[in-house]
Design an enzyme around this catalytic site. Sequence first.
Site, PDB file in Angstrom:
ATOM      1  N   ASN A 214       0.844  -1.081  -0.014  1.00  0.00           N
ATOM      2  CA  ASN A 214       0.056  -0.030   0.050  1.00  0.00           C
ATOM      3  C   ASN A 214       0.727   1.113   0.180  1.00  0.00           C
ATOM      4  O   ASN A 214       2.044   1.141   0.029  1.00  0.00           O
ATOM      5  CB  ASN A 214      -1.069  -0.011   1.030  1.00  0.00           C
ATOM      6  CG  ASN A 214      -0.177   0.170   2.308  1.00  0.00           C
ATOM      7  OD1 ASN A 214       0.716   0.890   2.939  1.00  0.00           O
ATOM      8  ND2 ASN A 214      -0.423  -1.309   3.282  1.00  0.00           N
ATOM      9  N   ASP A 283      -3.803  -6.526   4.351  1.00  0.00           N
ATOM     10  CA  ASP A 283      -4.772  -7.200   5.186  1.00  0.00           C
ATOM     11  C   ASP A 283      -4.879  -8.631   4.575  1.00  0.00           C
ATOM     12  O   ASP A 283      -5.246  -9.524   5.288  1.00  0.00           O
ATOM     13  CB  ASP A 283      -6.263  -6.564   5.003  1.00  0.00           C
ATOM     14  CG  ASP A 283      -6.447  -5.257   6.015  1.00  0.00           C
ATOM     15  OD1 ASP A 283      -5.845  -5.192   7.086  1.00  0.00           O
ATOM     16  OD2 ASP A 283      -7.105  -4.283   5.538  1.00  0.00           O
ATOM     17  N   LYS A 293       9.598 -16.503 -10.830  1.00  0.00           N
ATOM     18  CA  LYS A 293       8.973 -15.247 -11.423  1.00  0.00           C
ATOM     19  C   LYS A 293       7.499 -15.964 -11.890  1.00  0.00           C
ATOM     20  O   LYS A 293       7.803 -16.625 -13.168  1.00  0.00           O
ATOM     21  CB  LYS A 293       9.971 -14.488 -12.144  1.00  0.00           C
ATOM     22  CG  LYS A 293       9.129 -13.100 -12.675  1.00  0.00           C
ATOM     23  CD  LYS A 293      10.075 -12.297 -13.482  1.00  0.00           C
ATOM     24  CE  LYS A 293       9.291 -11.215 -14.083  1.00  0.00           C
ATOM     25  NZ  LYS A 293       9.939 -10.624 -15.156  1.00  0.00           N
ATOM     26  N   LYS A 341     -13.811   0.510  14.947  1.00  0.00           N
ATOM     27  CA  LYS A 341     -12.378  -0.090  15.258  1.00  0.00           C
ATOM     28  C   LYS A 341     -11.978  -0.271  16.677  1.00  0.00           C
ATOM     29  O   LYS A 341     -11.201  -1.054  17.045  1.00  0.00           O
ATOM     30  CB  LYS A 341     -11.436   0.570  14.138  1.00  0.00           C
ATOM     31  CG  LYS A 341     -10.886  -0.194  13.019  1.00  0.00           C
ATOM     32  CD  LYS A 341     -10.221   0.554  12.156  1.00  0.00           C
ATOM     33  CE  LYS A 341     -10.553  -0.016  10.593  1.00  0.00           C
ATOM     34  NZ  LYS A 341      -9.756   0.858   9.467  1.00  0.00           N
ATOM     35  N   LYS A 345     -11.261  -3.866  17.839  1.00  0.00           N
ATOM     36  CA  LYS A 345      -9.850  -4.121  18.094  1.00  0.00           C
ATOM     37  C   LYS A 345      -9.190  -4.122  19.518  1.00  0.00           C
ATOM     38  O   LYS A 345      -8.125  -4.695  19.796  1.00  0.00           O
ATOM     39  CB  LYS A 345      -9.101  -3.182  17.351  1.00  0.00           C
ATOM     40  CG  LYS A 345      -9.179  -2.952  15.767  1.00  0.00           C
ATOM     41  CD  LYS A 345      -8.049  -3.793  14.869  1.00  0.00           C
ATOM     42  CE  LYS A 345      -8.285  -3.456  13.546  1.00  0.00           C
ATOM     43  NZ  LYS A 345      -7.306  -4.278  12.725  1.00  0.00           N
TER      44      LYS A 345
HETATM   45  N1  CTP Z   1      -3.582  -3.621  11.783  1.00  0.00           N
HETATM   46  C1  CTP Z   1      -2.793  -4.506  12.204  1.00  0.00           C
HETATM   47  N2  CTP Z   1      -2.789  -5.790  11.634  1.00  0.00           N
HETATM   48  C2  CTP Z   1      -3.509  -6.026  10.420  1.00  0.00           C
HETATM   49  C3  CTP Z   1      -4.071  -4.992   9.995  1.00  0.00           C
HETATM   50  C4  CTP Z   1      -4.219  -3.809  10.686  1.00  0.00           C
HETATM   51  O1  CTP Z   1      -2.130  -4.489  13.360  1.00  0.00           O
HETATM   52  N3  CTP Z   1      -3.308  -7.163   9.791  1.00  0.00           N
HETATM   53  C5  CTP Z   1      -3.431  -2.531  12.522  1.00  0.00           C
HETATM   54  C6  CTP Z   1      -3.132  -1.130  12.023  1.00  0.00           C
HETATM   55  O2  CTP Z   1      -1.774  -1.145  12.409  1.00  0.00           O
HETATM   56  C7  CTP Z   1      -3.889  -0.244  12.520  1.00  0.00           C
HETATM   57  C8  CTP Z   1      -5.304  -0.761  12.902  1.00  0.00           C
HETATM   58  O3  CTP Z   1      -4.851  -2.135  12.873  1.00  0.00           O
HETATM   59  O4  CTP Z   1      -3.134   0.413  13.700  1.00  0.00           O
HETATM   60  C9  CTP Z   1      -6.375  -0.309  11.801  1.00  0.00           C
HETATM   61  O5  CTP Z   1      -5.765  -0.765  10.726  1.00  0.00           O
HETATM   62  P1  CTP Z   1      -6.657  -0.425   9.272  1.00  0.00           P
HETATM   63  O6  CTP Z   1      -5.810  -0.954   8.055  1.00  0.00           O
HETATM   64  O7  CTP Z   1      -7.100   0.789   9.344  1.00  0.00           O
HETATM   65  O8  CTP Z   1      -7.886  -1.560   9.703  1.00  0.00           O
HETATM   66  P2  CTP Z   1      -8.175  -3.039   9.183  1.00  0.00           P
HETATM   67  O9  CTP Z   1      -8.001  -3.708  10.422  1.00  0.00           O
HETATM   68  O10 CTP Z   1      -7.571  -3.191   7.843  1.00  0.00           O
HETATM   69  O11 CTP Z   1      -9.978  -2.740   9.011  1.00  0.00           O
HETATM   70  P3  CTP Z   1     -10.476  -2.454   7.474  1.00  0.00           P
HETATM   71  O12 CTP Z   1     -10.184  -3.142   6.539  1.00  0.00           O
HETATM   72  O13 CTP Z   1     -12.013  -2.332   8.138  1.00  0.00           O
HETATM   73  O14 CTP Z   1     -10.273  -0.868   7.234  1.00  0.00           O
END
Ligand code: CTP
Length: 405
Positions: A214, A283, A293, A341, A345
């Site tokens: 990302n 994610d 490759k 969240k 979380k």
């Molecule tokens: N985070 C994490 N591990 C993951 C995904 C996210 O620790 N696999 C943490 C990020 O560092 C951040 C928080 O969770 O502090 C939220 O991340 P975000 O990407 O905004 O949320 P998601 O968990 O991906 O939820 P959504 O898909 O609904 O946005």
Amino acid sequence: MLGGKSILLGISGGIAAYKSAELVRALRAEGCGVQAVMTRAATRFITPLTLASLTGKKVITDLFSDASDEDTLHSAIAHIDAAQQSDLLLVAPATADILAKFALGLADDFLSTAHLAFEGPLVLAPAMNTVMWDHPATRYNLMALRARGARIVEPSVGELACGTVGAGRLADPELIVESVREALRCSADLQGECVLITAGPTREALDPVRYISNRSSGRMGFALADAAARRGARVIVVAGPVSLPTPNGCQRVDVEDAQQMHDAVMDRLPEATIIVMAAAVADYRPVSAASRKLKKRDGLPLVELEETPDILKAVARRKGNRLLIGFAAETDDLESNARRKLESKGCDWVVANPVGGATGFESDVNQGLLLSATGEAVRVEPMKKARMAARILDVTARARTRTAA
Ligand code: CTP
């Protein structure tokens, strides 16, 4: 602010050693006591008498003096005394040689021995020829010293004694004093805390050359690491692939993918008292990465994805009385998504920030909304990430003090 502090000033043997006289003046003007330690080579560039006159103290030039037996016994343990009596060890100029000795932990003269016996903040102001400064060995030593928490006052660019032009000139005394001031900063409201920070993106491999990732630059996480270190915390940054220098005084653990970030965080969790999860963890990851490759001639690949470990959730399950701050990067419905969240979380605070616009990812500026599990809400207007980091910690430190009380 430096009034009453004692600085152990190491002077190693380079042409810039003569500039240490000016530095001593600047430190004395700030009200600190200075004990000068010169390496043997340094005494060839500037006399101990000059330094003794400016510091008002006998200058230490050797591990063993050739005076009487009693004096010899005294000087044999003097490096321990000097280390214990000082608030900060500053080496200016620091030659490539002294950097290498410190990095390796050698102890073959007074200065290198005092370094090993010293537990306080270390500030190094290197000065050397550009080619020596750029040499991989010097780079490696600097990296090792930084990772241990040393502050490096980068040399400036200009004409060097050897006639070449480049990086290597001893930084100006004001910059060195500023770094000393920072290292001894009195408003150390995070002193005694260990802040564990995740930063940057993760990369999930598709094949040996391609990955899913990302747009995170890691700047917000690194700004937080820098701000926490300035406030006296011990800081560990677990960083995804970013091209940012390690902030002064922080330990850095580099990782590539979400699993490695998870493992590194879990490994360092027992030490942490405050955890800030600023990383944009991918994610999803391919169920399996191709070992070779992927070739176009084999047709469109079908990539099966699975979820990566949710590091924040895993930390929340083991958080105990640690303060846990998560981030929420949102393109829409900032507040409602962030509230969801915060609950799902299990963190104490969530920093919600809009992404996809002018602020947030890949930008120097951020804004957001800080929400706490106890119902507090603090809005942060758009500002430089460094300032926003300070704001986040203001809230954190305040919350921490309240928890502790
Ligand atoms: N985070 C994490 N591990 C993951 C995904 C996210 O620790 N696999 C943490 C990020 O560092 C951040 C928080 O969770 O502090 C939220 O991340 P975000 O990407 O905004 O949320 P998601 O968990 O991906 O939820 P959504 O898909 O609904 O946005």
